[in-house]
Write an enzyme that holds these catalytic residues in place. Sequence first.
Site, PDB file in Angstrom:
ATOM      1  N   SER A 175       0.701  -1.293  -0.111  1.00 27.14           N
ATOM      2  CA  SER A 175      -0.004  -0.115  -0.047  1.00 27.14           C
ATOM      3  C   SER A 175       0.875   1.368  -0.136  1.00 27.14           C
ATOM      4  O   SER A 175       0.306   2.244  -0.202  1.00 27.14           O
ATOM      5  CB  SER A 175      -0.830   0.048   1.184  1.00 27.14           C
ATOM      6  OG  SER A 175      -0.256  -0.074   2.262  1.00 27.14           O
ATOM      7  N   HIS A 182      -5.931  -4.688  -1.966  1.00 27.41           N
ATOM      8  CA  HIS A 182      -5.705  -3.513  -2.847  1.00 27.41           C
ATOM      9  C   HIS A 182      -5.361  -3.884  -4.143  1.00 27.41           C
ATOM     10  O   HIS A 182      -5.174  -2.964  -5.268  1.00 27.41           O
ATOM     11  CB  HIS A 182      -4.161  -2.853  -2.436  1.00 27.41           C
ATOM     12  CG  HIS A 182      -4.156  -1.821  -1.260  1.00 27.41           C
ATOM     13  ND1 HIS A 182      -4.861  -0.751  -1.444  1.00 27.41           N
ATOM     14  CD2 HIS A 182      -3.890  -2.069  -0.142  1.00 27.41           C
ATOM     15  CE1 HIS A 182      -4.762  -0.111  -0.269  1.00 27.41           C
ATOM     16  NE2 HIS A 182      -4.301  -0.749   0.773  1.00 27.41           N
ATOM     17  N   LYS A 214     -13.021  -2.087  -0.333  1.00 28.17           N
ATOM     18  CA  LYS A 214     -11.992  -1.116  -1.147  1.00 28.17           C
ATOM     19  C   LYS A 214     -12.658  -1.097  -2.591  1.00 28.17           C
ATOM     20  O   LYS A 214     -13.721  -0.849  -2.746  1.00 28.17           O
ATOM     21  CB  LYS A 214     -10.494  -1.633  -1.308  1.00 28.17           C
ATOM     22  CG  LYS A 214      -9.947  -1.483  -0.019  1.00 28.17           C
ATOM     23  CD  LYS A 214      -8.388  -1.621   0.041  1.00 28.17           C
ATOM     24  CE  LYS A 214      -7.903  -1.051   1.414  1.00 28.17           C
ATOM     25  NZ  LYS A 214      -7.351  -2.142   2.460  1.00 28.17           N
TER      26      LYS A 214
END
Length: 396
Positions: free
Chosen positions: A183, A211, A242
């Site tokens: 990240s 992610h 997300k």
Amino acid sequence: MYGKFQQYLKDELAAIEEAGLYKKERNIESSQSAEITLADGSKALNFCANNYLGLSNSPRLIKAAQDAMAARGFGMSSVRFICGTQDLHKQLEKAISDFFHTEDTILYAACFDANGGVFEPLFTAEDAIISDALNHASIIDGVRLCKAQRYRYANADMADLERCLQEAQAQRFRVIATDGVFSMDGNVAPMDKICELAEKYDALVMVDESHSAGVVGKTGRGVAEQFDCYGRIDIFTGTLGKAFGGAVGGFTTGRKEIIDMLRQRSRPYLFSNSIPPSVVGASIEVFKMLAESNELHTKQQDNVTYFREKMLAAGFDIKPTQSAICAVMLYDAKLSQVFASKMAEEGIFVTGFYYPVVPKGQARIRVQLSAAHEKEHLDKAIAAFIKVGKELGVIK
Ligand SMILES: *Cc1c(COP(=O)(O)O)cnc(C)c1O
């Protein structure tokens, strides 16, 4: 008793504030989207949400959530195995398995729980967990809860991973655990090489796609797609918080017997409430949307390319991202904070990160690009970067 403890907390909090590490929250008085409204009525462009596909405020998902709530109620008032499993939960688990090309899926209240509950039921003190040094806090906590021997390799460093695998040969089973996308730099884990080493040294592979899912790979199916590693990864974890709508929820998906065992023994699954029907219904719709069209993923990727090219042309130092995360390198901690606050004055929300979140002397601004951003949003952000960058002497 509280008096002494209170003083201790006050001192600790003051020390956090003094170190400049005190986290303040900004109140948003609109839905989550590219343009948000703040408490004082002003507007800002948001470049620090994990809203990668721009689905946080999707009318189609809001409708699906409303429909599911009308049909199946507000809450489940139970864990899954007592009386908290609806047809919708099974449908969502199937949709996630289809998306990742896996055999079965187990839902959790969050990916933090998925990671917290994945190692302990599967591995014992006889086994080894080999973990990337930059793995997410929830993987680190999950490893802590498990009695297996721990090995740590430098971020995405395959020589160091090989060293750990060699050292761990005495253990019964070995599992390599890695984030798909890290990240802070936005770099991807080299899954092809990780799988090769896993095969060479007889190890299982676990990857957290939080992610990377929805973002990385030709159609956004994550690092397994990017590196064509289907069938070679045993365990995937991920979040619904997300790219997949941004509400709440997590999952572990992978080989059938692994998921079966987690349903029997994984503590955050057994002892925590079932995800509510509204979130489950809308999440089913997310996977329908992603199966129908690759449009959002393409737009997201185009936005990354556009932003990167313009920023590089302006003279900024940008980490070579392979994801939705763009690290604009400033190196100096104080500069990163001043830069971020000046960007906020320009109506652009980005985050400045510095030690200990990133290594010393590696301070940066992290920009997260989304399919929710239009060209005009990107242009405004780039113009603000150039203005502030010149003002602070970062670019000429
Ligand atoms: C965000 C994130 C999580 C946590 O996901 P939640 O569903 O919000 O708990 C876990 N792992 C990684 C790699 C993440 O980026």
